[in-house]
Design a protein around this motif. Structure first.
Motif, PDB file in Angstrom:
ATOM      1  N   MET A 119      -2.336   2.461   1.326  1.00  0.00           N
ATOM      2  CA  MET A 119      -1.672   3.324   0.375  1.00  0.00           C
ATOM      3  C   MET A 119      -2.644   4.320  -0.247  1.00  0.00           C
ATOM      4  N   ILE A 120      -3.895   3.937  -0.357  1.00  0.00           N
ATOM      5  CA  ILE A 120      -4.886   4.883  -0.894  1.00  0.00           C
ATOM      6  C   ILE A 120      -4.966   6.110   0.012  1.00  0.00           C
ATOM      7  N   THR A 121      -4.992   5.877   1.329  1.00  0.00           N
ATOM      8  CA  THR A 121      -5.048   6.990   2.278  1.00  0.00           C
ATOM      9  C   THR A 121      -3.833   7.893   2.112  1.00  0.00           C
ATOM     10  N   THR A 122      -2.669   7.287   1.949  1.00  0.00           N
ATOM     11  CA  THR A 122      -1.456   8.081   1.754  1.00  0.00           C
ATOM     12  C   THR A 122      -1.534   8.878   0.457  1.00  0.00           C
ATOM     13  N   ALA A 123      -2.013   8.270  -0.610  1.00  0.00           N
ATOM     14  CA  ALA A 123      -2.140   8.981  -1.887  1.00  0.00           C
ATOM     15  C   ALA A 123      -3.034  10.204  -1.738  1.00  0.00           C
ATOM     16  N   VAL A 124      -4.142  10.056  -1.028  1.00  0.00           N
ATOM     17  CA  VAL A 124      -5.058  11.190  -0.817  1.00  0.00           C
ATOM     18  C   VAL A 124      -4.386  12.255   0.048  1.00  0.00           C
TER      19      VAL A 124
END
Length: 86
Positions: free
Chosen positions: A1-6
Motif C-alpha cells: 500500500m505504501i507503493t500505491t500511496a506514492v
C-alpha cells in the motif's frame, strides 16, 4: 500500500493529460445537504475530493474498502512521505 500511496500521490498511475487536471475546478462544487451529512459539503481548498482521492490541506489520501477489508493510505508530496494502515 505504501507503493500505491506514492504512485497515486505523485500521479504516476494516471495519464499526463489527467495529471495536468486543475484541482481548483473542484473548489466550490457541491453543497451541504442535511440528508447526507457529513458527506455532502461544498468542496474547499483545505478538504476536497475527486477521482477517488481526498486532498486534505497539503496531503493526498485514499481509504479503500474492499471485500470487508478497510485501510487508509496517504502521501505528503512536499515531504515525499507515505503512510499506510490496514
Amino acid at each position: 500500500m505504501i507503493t500505491t500511496a506514492v504512485k497515486v500521490g505523485t500521479g504516476a498511475l494516471i495519464s499526463s493529460q489527467l495529471r495536468s487536471h486543475d484541482w481548483a475546478a473542484l473548489l466550490g462544487f457541491g453543497k451541504k445537504q442535511d440528508n447526507c451529512a457529513p458527506s455532502c459539503f461544498t468542496q474547499i481548498n483545505a478538504y476536497n475530493y475527486g477521482l477517488g482521492i481526498v486532498r486534505s490541506d497539503r496531503g493526498l489520501l485514499q481509504n479503500p474498502l474492499v471485500d470487508g477489508y478497510g485501510a487508509v493510505e496517504a502521501y505528503l508530496p512536499s515531504k515525499k512521505i507515505a503512510i499506510a494502515v490496514a
